[in-house]
Enzyme design. Structure first.
Site, mmCIF file in Angstrom:
data_model
loop_
_atom_site.group_PDB
_atom_site.id
_atom_site.type_symbol
_atom_site.label_atom_id
_atom_site.label_comp_id
_atom_site.label_asym_id
_atom_site.label_seq_id
_atom_site.Cartn_x
_atom_site.Cartn_y
_atom_site.Cartn_z
ATOM 1 N N SER A 40 44.498 39.881 31.646
ATOM 2 C CA SER A 40 45.341 39.900 32.616
ATOM 3 C C SER A 40 45.121 38.598 33.599
ATOM 4 O O SER A 40 43.945 38.080 33.278
ATOM 5 C CB SER A 40 45.628 41.011 33.513
ATOM 6 O OG SER A 40 44.343 40.991 34.405
ATOM 7 N N SER A 42 44.686 38.498 36.777
ATOM 8 C CA SER A 42 43.982 38.895 38.039
ATOM 9 C C SER A 42 42.921 37.963 38.488
ATOM 10 O O SER A 42 42.452 37.944 39.761
ATOM 11 C CB SER A 42 43.646 40.339 38.056
ATOM 12 O OG SER A 42 42.487 40.420 37.137
ATOM 13 N N LYS A 102 36.163 41.747 37.733
ATOM 14 C CA LYS A 102 36.552 41.213 38.832
ATOM 15 C C LYS A 102 35.457 40.490 39.597
ATOM 16 O O LYS A 102 34.057 40.434 39.032
ATOM 17 C CB LYS A 102 36.930 42.343 39.831
ATOM 18 C CG LYS A 102 37.910 43.320 39.553
ATOM 19 C CD LYS A 102 39.512 42.675 39.407
ATOM 20 C CE LYS A 102 40.447 43.769 38.950
ATOM 21 N NZ LYS A 102 41.792 42.984 38.734
ATOM 22 N N SER A 210 46.158 41.388 41.836
ATOM 23 C CA SER A 210 45.056 42.068 41.464
ATOM 24 C C SER A 210 45.247 43.606 41.945
ATOM 25 O O SER A 210 45.005 43.634 43.169
ATOM 26 C CB SER A 210 43.730 41.262 41.816
ATOM 27 O OG SER A 210 42.526 41.741 41.310
#
Length: 262
Positions: A40, A42, A102, A210
């Site tokens: 993705s 994010s 992350k 996100s």
């Protein structure tokens, strides 16, 4: 030895070779490095959809999530090392069991808040420096076929999608780029999050796109992440493909091969 016996022995040796190879691969994956595809957007523009990297599982020690399917037979962490603020970390989602990637923003005991799009750590704003726009083509990305989100929306397919980019410097001196899609969104203004002991607070670099620790697990986020859920640190991109398939050679991004994750 008959031909039949030789054939049977050959089959047995082939099976043994495959089993040994799988065992070695499993040990290597469990103890050293785990492959990870970026699914993705994010973490744009630090990580792009289609980046392929190996996660350094030695960085923080080992927990039960170090093994495939969370099958390591122990609780807590062994050979543990503390992660550093600003690390890009792969961790196991506390609820749905998927692996997320992350940036580590909040350590145990920290207070974290977003005010008007600026990150505040322990009541102090971090340093933000404008760094121009991040541009990409507005088209489907990766196997899932996500369209990027754009600050200049609406954008027709094939057009240029832009997002303002800034360099954010954390209290320990780690600097990285962050993107902004829209102002005044929930992600720009949050309550104060107090990180409990034994937990960490994570955010994506693409701040308005996100699902991270700013969102509760009930709302699709990850909340505070327990230390035992950390899998490893992302250090370097090994390969990158911007297309719907790995085999679309014309979509390979050679400038990202072996690029350090910062």
């Amino acid at each position: 030895m008959t031909a039949k016996r030789e054939k049977e022995n050959g089959i047995v040796e082939t099976i043994k070779t495959v089993v040994y190879a799988l065992l070695i691969a499993g040990i290597f994956r469990s103890l050293f490095f785990q492959p990870f595809w970026i699914p993705s957007g994010s973490m744009k523009d630090t990580l792009l959809i289609g980046d392929f990297l190996f996660v350094n599982k030695m960085a923080y020690g080992y927990s039960r999530y170090s093994c495939p399917f969370g099958l390591c037979p122990f609780d807590g962490r062994i050979l543990a090392s503390d992660p550093e603020r600003g690390d890009v970390v792969v961790f196991r989602h506390p609820v749905n069991g998927t692996d997320f990637i992350k940036r580590l923003i909040g350590l145990p005991g920290d207070s974290i808040q977003m005010k008007d799009g600026v990150l505040h750590i322990n009541g102090e704003p971090v340093e933000i420096t404008p760094a121009g726009d991040f541009e990409e083509e507005y088209r489907k990305q990766g196997p899932v076929g996500y369209f990027p989100q754009c600050e200049n929306a609406p954008v027709g397919e094939g057009g240029t999608c832009t997002k303002p980019r800034s360099i954010e410097t954390l209290p320990n001196g780690v600097s990285h780029s962050v993107l902004n899609i829209r102002d005044g969104f929930f992600s720009d203004n949050t309550p104060v999050f107090s990180v409990p002991e034994g937990h960490y607070f994570f955010m994506g670099d693409n701040r308005d796109n996100s699902q991270d620790s700013r969102y509760s697990r009930a709302n699709g986020g990850v909340g505070f992440v327990p230390a035992e859920n950390l899998i490893g640190r992302a250090d370097r991109i090994m390969f990158s493909s911007g297309g719907r398939s790995l085999f679309f050679l014309w979509t390979w991004r050679a400038d990202r091969f072996f690029k350090a994750v910062e």
